[in-house]
Design an enzyme around this catalytic site. Structure first.
Site, mmCIF file in Angstrom:
data_model
loop_
_atom_site.group_PDB
_atom_site.id
_atom_site.type_symbol
_atom_site.label_atom_id
_atom_site.label_comp_id
_atom_site.label_asym_id
_atom_site.label_seq_id
_atom_site.Cartn_x
_atom_site.Cartn_y
_atom_site.Cartn_z
ATOM 1 N N HIS A 1 -3.298 27.345 -18.302
ATOM 2 C CA HIS A 1 -4.693 27.793 -18.205
ATOM 3 C C HIS A 1 -5.458 27.278 -19.417
ATOM 4 C CE1 HIS A 1 -8.162 30.423 -17.682
ATOM 5 N NE2 HIS A 1 -7.741 30.597 -16.456
ATOM 6 N N ASP B 1 -3.040 32.350 -9.969
ATOM 7 C CA ASP B 1 -2.697 31.708 -8.689
ATOM 8 C C ASP B 1 -1.206 31.720 -8.392
ATOM 9 O OD1 ASP B 1 -5.296 29.678 -9.644
ATOM 10 O OD2 ASP B 1 -5.314 30.802 -7.766
#
Ligand code: SDX
Length: 430
Positions: free
Chosen positions: A308, A366
């Site tokens: 991320h 996700d």
């Protein structure tokens, strides 16, 4: 708030520019570089905007090092535990959680706008049945601009409010229609007696031939998934919505731009890519092979659902998503779902691997969301559309904040030009 500190830009003993430092309510200070070009003739350079604050915002705060996510100051863990998605929508849009009366009124407004104009159904007929649902979403949500000419004056708060309600209310209906169209089933109309998530699950999974009895555990799980996806500061799709809105484009067109950006596998398309990756790995015995591919600089493969830009610690949403996964799989008696066991083992191995530890690559929102959605019976190609359904309220909240921002002006970045220097067109011999 301007901090008394100044950042002085010097070239040896000559001061080129003095830049004010601004302090927010929490988080990193920022250097206000608005005067840099005027005073020095230079631009800042920050591809990917790693070190760039694009705006002031009071909606969401992330501390990537500590794995903190706050919506209007409330920790995501507490919102996911104690609130419903519509309460969180009210919070993101208005800055405060609704009281009982406000929630009743907000829920009524959303419920009364869940149907789409019947002519909108004609847009679906232009798509192939095997079109990706996100391609259809871009087309159909964009088409909403053509139905509300009377309330597109973005300068009036009332028009912005009704556009927000229409989008929060109609996007689930359109998402369900995308699925029904792709499987050749008739569209299911919303039912006002159902809750927001019950209504969506019925439009998505029921048919005119059977009664739909919502499973409260699954309804609560999906409600929580929408909360986890509702907003995330200045991520790529939200920044796209803000940039589109800065030109004065109407809210439906701006949200459509956000949907298009979210579709990318590096962003909201990752949940679909995670499930595809898990199915490709197939068995825990093949995990080392794929971990090696993810670490190989010459191999474009990345471990989907990992890493991320902001979180260099665990994504708090991934933790909550994994808990939701456990709940749903237990409720459906799928706790030995092969994909889930594969994901748990992949996470365990990756988190013990130096490459992932050094680069601070942790599972993101996700990684588990695809498994939960798969268990809920949502087809894989619908996962990103589900992400868009949750994020629509965040996009609108940021769009509205941008329009109301007194500093707001059209976004127009510059560049470091590396092309040909001025030259003359060769004159062709007559
Ligand atoms: C979302 O911004 C948001 O807030 C987004 C989001 C939201 O709610 O809006 O949180 C939603 O988009 C979550 C992210 C979903 N994407 C994925 O899961 C796709 C896989 N992840 C990567 O593509 C990547 O981690 C990104 C895109 C998420 C972040 O990329 P960055 O910040 O640009 O980091 P990077 O690409 O510079 O990676 C840093 C290093 C690189 O190695 P080096 O060049 O330093 O040697 O880490 C490596 C990368 O190669 N790396 C990975 C990796 N992610 C980064 N290596 C293997 N597998 C991965 N998943």
């Amino acid at each position: 708030m301007t901090n008394p500190q100044i950042l002085s830009l010097n070239d040896q003993d000559k001061t080129l520019c003095e830049l004010p430092i601004l302090t927010g309510s929490t988080g990193p200070d920022v250097v206000d570089v608005q005067a840099l070009y005027k005073n020095t003739g230079m631009f800042t350079y920050d591809p990917g905007f790693n070190s760039t604050a694009s705006c002031r915002s009071s909606i969401t705060f992330i501390d990537g090092d500590l794995g903190v996510l706050l919506y209007r100051g409330y920790p995501i863990e507490q919102l996911a535990e104690h609130c419903t998605f519509l309460e969180v929508c009210h919070l993101l849009l208005n800055g405060e959680l609704p009281n009982e009366e406000e929630l009743k009124e907000f829920t009524h407004h959303v419920t009364m706008h869940t149907m789409v104009h019947d002519q909108l159904t004609n847009f679906f007929k232009g798509f192939r049945r095997d079109a990706h649902p996100m391609a259809i979403m871009v087309g159909v949500v964009g088409a909403l601009s053509a139905f509300y000419h009377d309330t597109l004056d973005i300068r009036t708060k009332k028009d912005r409010e009704i556009s927000a309600i229409r989008l929060i209310a109609k996007v689930p209906t359109i998402v369900a229609m995308c699925h029904k169209y792709s499987v050749g089933m008739p569209f299911m109309y919303p039912q006002n007696k159902l809750s927001y998530v019950e209504n969506f699950l019925r439009m998505m999974l029921a048919t005119p031939c059977d009664d739909f009895v919502p499973n409260p555990v699954l309804v609560r799980a999906l409600d929580r998934i929408l909360i986890l996806h509702a907003d995330h500061e200045q991520n790529a799709s939200t920044s796209t919505v803000r940039l589109a809105g800065s030109s004065g484009a109407n809210p439906f067109a701006c949200i459509t731009a956000g949907i298009a950006c979210l579709w990318g596998a590096a962003h909201g398309g990752a949940n679909e890519a995670v499930l595809t990756m898990l199915e490709k790995i197939g068995d825990v015995s093949r995990i080392p092979e794929f971990i090696a591919k993810a670490k190989d600089k010459n191999d474009p493969f990345r471990l989907m659902g990992f890493g991320h830009r902001v979180y260099k610690n665990y994504d708090p949403r991934a933790t909550l998503m994994r808990e939701t996964c456990h709940e749903v799989l237990n409720e459906l008696d799928l706790h030995d779902l092969k994909l889930f066991k594969l994901a748990l083992e992949l996470e365990r191995i990756a988190l013990e691997d130096d490459y992932f530890i050094q680069k601070k690559l942790y599972p993101n929102v996700d990684f588990y969301s695809g498994i939960v959605l798969h268990a809920l019976g949502i087809p894989t190609n619908m996962f990103t559309a589900m992400f868009a359904m949750g994020r629509t309220v965040g996009w609108i909240a940021h769009w509205d904040e941008m329009i109301a921002d007194p500093e707001q002006k059209i976004g127009r970045p510059r560049q470091l030009y590396t092309g040909a220097k001025p030259r003359d067109v060769p004159i062709k011999a007559k």
